[in-house]
Design a protein around this motif. Structure first.
Motif, PDB file in Angstrom:
ATOM      1  N   ILE A   1       0.926  -1.066   0.409  1.00 46.00           N
ATOM      2  CA  ILE A   1      -0.071  -0.132  -0.081  1.00 46.00           C
ATOM      3  C   ILE A   1       1.248   1.133   0.184  1.00 46.00           C
ATOM      4  CG2 ILE A   1      -2.107   1.144   1.038  1.00 46.00           C
ATOM      5  CD1 ILE A   1      -3.030  -1.636   0.344  1.00 46.00           C
ATOM      6  N   ALA A   2       0.189   2.196  -0.640  1.00 45.34           N
ATOM      7  CA  ALA A   2       1.440   3.988  -0.773  1.00 45.34           C
ATOM      8  C   ALA A   2       1.124   4.589   0.606  1.00 45.34           C
ATOM      9  CB  ALA A   2       1.498   4.700  -2.488  1.00 45.34           C
ATOM     10  N   THR A   3       1.469   3.745   1.129  1.00 41.77           N
ATOM     11  CA  THR A   3       2.008   4.373   2.442  1.00 41.77           C
ATOM     12  C   THR A   3       3.295   5.603   2.977  1.00 41.77           C
ATOM     13  OG1 THR A   3       2.480   2.849   3.952  1.00 41.77           O
ATOM     14  CG2 THR A   3      -0.042   2.943   3.655  1.00 41.77           C
ATOM     15  N   ASP A   4       3.361   5.705   4.445  1.00 38.21           N
ATOM     16  CA  ASP A   4       5.315   5.815   4.658  1.00 38.21           C
ATOM     17  C   ASP A   4       6.227   4.753   4.263  1.00 38.21           C
ATOM     18  OD1 ASP A   4       4.558   8.939   4.299  1.00 38.21           O
ATOM     19  OD2 ASP A   4       3.879   9.164   6.738  1.00 38.21           O
ATOM     20  N   THR A   5       5.321   4.175   5.132  1.00 43.82           N
ATOM     21  CA  THR A   5       6.209   2.984   5.299  1.00 43.82           C
ATOM     22  C   THR A   5       6.070   1.707   3.640  1.00 43.82           C
ATOM     23  OG1 THR A   5       4.332   0.995   6.318  1.00 43.82           O
ATOM     24  CG2 THR A   5       5.962   2.823   8.113  1.00 43.82           C
ATOM     25  N   GLY A   6       4.872   1.823   3.135  1.00 40.22           N
ATOM     26  CA  GLY A   6       4.703   0.774   1.635  1.00 40.22           C
ATOM     27  C   GLY A   6       5.464   1.012   0.874  1.00 40.22           C
ATOM     28  N   GLY A   7       5.894   2.356   1.095  1.00 42.67           N
ATOM     29  CA  GLY A   7       6.578   3.148  -0.178  1.00 42.67           C
ATOM     30  C   GLY A   7       5.938   3.741  -1.296  1.00 42.67           C
ATOM     31  N   PRO A   8       6.115   4.587  -2.535  1.00 40.60           N
ATOM     32  CA  PRO A   8       5.524   4.248  -3.528  1.00 40.60           C
ATOM     33  C   PRO A   8       5.411   3.344  -4.271  1.00 40.60           C
ATOM     34  CG  PRO A   8       8.208   5.707  -3.352  1.00 40.60           C
ATOM     35  CD  PRO A   8       7.609   5.348  -2.654  1.00 40.60           C
ATOM     36  N   GLY A   9       4.713   3.711  -5.675  1.00 41.51           N
ATOM     37  CA  GLY A   9       4.241   2.783  -6.435  1.00 41.51           C
ATOM     38  C   GLY A   9       3.159   1.175  -5.528  1.00 41.51           C
ATOM     39  N   GLY A  10       2.578   1.527  -4.412  1.00 39.89           N
ATOM     40  CA  GLY A  10       1.593   0.651  -3.926  1.00 39.89           C
ATOM     41  C   GLY A  10       0.100   0.772  -4.669  1.00 39.89           C
ATOM     42  N   ALA A  11      -0.652   0.383  -3.426  1.00 41.50           N
ATOM     43  CA  ALA A  11      -1.793   0.565  -4.283  1.00 41.50           C
ATOM     44  C   ALA A  11      -2.981   1.988  -3.335  1.00 41.50           C
ATOM     45  CB  ALA A  11      -3.035  -1.292  -3.675  1.00 41.50           C
ATOM     46  N   PRO A  12      -3.796   2.437  -3.298  1.00 43.21           N
ATOM     47  CA  PRO A  12      -4.543   2.933  -2.991  1.00 43.21           C
ATOM     48  C   PRO A  12      -4.370   2.814  -1.453  1.00 43.21           C
ATOM     49  CG  PRO A  12      -4.727   2.571  -4.558  1.00 43.21           C
ATOM     50  CD  PRO A  12      -4.406   1.966  -4.799  1.00 43.21           C
ATOM     51  N   VAL A  13      -4.554   3.592  -0.224  1.00 41.86           N
ATOM     52  CA  VAL A  13      -4.705   2.424   1.049  1.00 41.86           C
ATOM     53  C   VAL A  13      -6.333   2.900   0.701  1.00 41.86           C
ATOM     54  CG1 VAL A  13      -5.474   4.233   3.170  1.00 41.86           C
ATOM     55  CG2 VAL A  13      -3.496   4.650   1.998  1.00 41.86           C
ATOM     56  N   GLU A  14      -7.111   3.317   0.456  1.00 39.88           N
ATOM     57  CA  GLU A  14      -8.907   2.846   0.406  1.00 39.88           C
ATOM     58  C   GLU A  14      -9.095   1.210  -0.322  1.00 39.88           C
ATOM     59  OE1 GLU A  14      -8.297   7.338   0.356  1.00 39.88           O
ATOM     60  OE2 GLU A  14      -7.464   5.667  -1.262  1.00 39.88           O
ATOM     61  N   GLY A  42      -6.350  -1.440   0.040  1.00 39.01           N
ATOM     62  CA  GLY A  42      -6.050  -1.903   1.299  1.00 39.01           C
ATOM     63  C   GLY A  42      -6.834  -1.760   2.479  1.00 39.01           C
ATOM     64  N   ALA A  43      -7.750  -0.823   2.788  1.00 36.02           N
ATOM     65  CA  ALA A  43      -8.767  -0.578   4.193  1.00 36.02           C
ATOM     66  C   ALA A  43      -9.832  -1.636   3.131  1.00 36.02           C
ATOM     67  CB  ALA A  43      -8.739   0.630   4.317  1.00 36.02           C
ATOM     68  N   ALA A  44     -10.027  -1.891   2.554  1.00 34.31           N
ATOM     69  CA  ALA A  44     -11.357  -2.437   1.794  1.00 34.31           C
ATOM     70  C   ALA A  44     -11.391  -4.043   2.387  1.00 34.31           C
ATOM     71  CB  ALA A  44     -11.497  -2.751   0.171  1.00 34.31           C
ATOM     72  N   GLY A  45     -10.449  -4.823   1.891  1.00 28.84           N
ATOM     73  CA  GLY A  45      -9.957  -5.845   2.393  1.00 28.84           C
ATOM     74  C   GLY A  45      -8.960  -6.672   3.907  1.00 28.84           C
TER      75      GLY A  45
END
Length: 52
Positions: free
Chosen positions: A9-22, A24-27
Protein backbone atom coordinates in the motif's frame (compact mmCIF):
# COMPACT_ATOMS: atom_id res chain seq x y z
CA UNK A 1 -10.50 -15.81 13.12
CA UNK A 2 -8.96 -14.85 9.80
CA UNK A 3 -5.70 -13.20 8.80
CA UNK A 4 -5.52 -10.32 6.33
CA UNK A 5 -2.65 -8.95 4.27
CA UNK A 6 -3.61 -5.75 2.44
CA UNK A 7 -0.68 -6.11 0.04
CA UNK A 8 1.70 -3.29 -0.80
CA UNK A 9 0.00 0.00 0.00
CA UNK A 10 1.24 3.50 -0.85
CA UNK A 11 1.88 4.75 2.69
CA UNK A 12 4.91 6.17 4.47
CA UNK A 13 6.09 2.64 5.25
CA UNK A 14 4.83 1.01 2.03
CA UNK A 15 6.49 3.56 -0.20
CA UNK A 16 5.51 4.80 -3.63
CA UNK A 17 4.08 2.43 -6.20
CA UNK A 18 1.73 0.62 -3.86
CA UNK A 19 -2.03 0.44 -4.10
CA UNK A 20 -4.17 3.27 -2.70
CA UNK A 21 -4.92 3.18 1.03
CA UNK A 22 -8.63 2.70 0.24
CA UNK A 23 -7.82 -0.53 -1.58
CA UNK A 24 -5.86 -1.94 1.34
CA UNK A 25 -8.46 -0.84 3.86
CA UNK A 26 -11.31 -2.45 1.91
CA UNK A 27 -9.99 -5.97 2.47
CA UNK A 28 -9.38 -5.35 6.16
CA UNK A 29 -12.87 -3.89 6.64
CA UNK A 30 -14.39 -6.82 4.72
CA UNK A 31 -12.72 -9.33 7.04
CA UNK A 32 -13.56 -7.33 10.16
CA UNK A 33 -17.24 -7.19 9.28
CA UNK A 34 -17.75 -10.85 8.36
CA UNK A 35 -20.71 -12.31 10.25
CA UNK A 36 -20.07 -14.68 13.14
CA UNK A 37 -21.22 -17.49 10.85
CA UNK A 38 -18.76 -16.41 8.13
CA UNK A 39 -15.62 -18.24 7.05
CA UNK A 40 -12.89 -18.72 9.65
CA UNK A 41 -9.30 -19.94 9.62
CA UNK A 42 -8.55 -18.24 6.32
CA UNK A 43 -5.92 -15.90 4.92
CA UNK A 44 -7.01 -13.03 2.69
CA UNK A 45 -4.59 -11.06 0.52
CA UNK A 46 -5.29 -7.98 -1.57
CA UNK A 47 -9.04 -8.09 -0.87
CA UNK A 48 -9.56 -11.65 -2.08
CA UNK A 49 -11.91 -13.89 -0.09
CA UNK A 50 -10.17 -15.89 2.65
CA UNK A 51 -8.39 -18.98 1.39
CA UNK A 52 -8.28 -22.06 3.57
Amino acid sequence: MNAVCPGRIATDTGGPGGAPVETGAAGVVRAATLPDSGPTGGFSRNGEPPAR
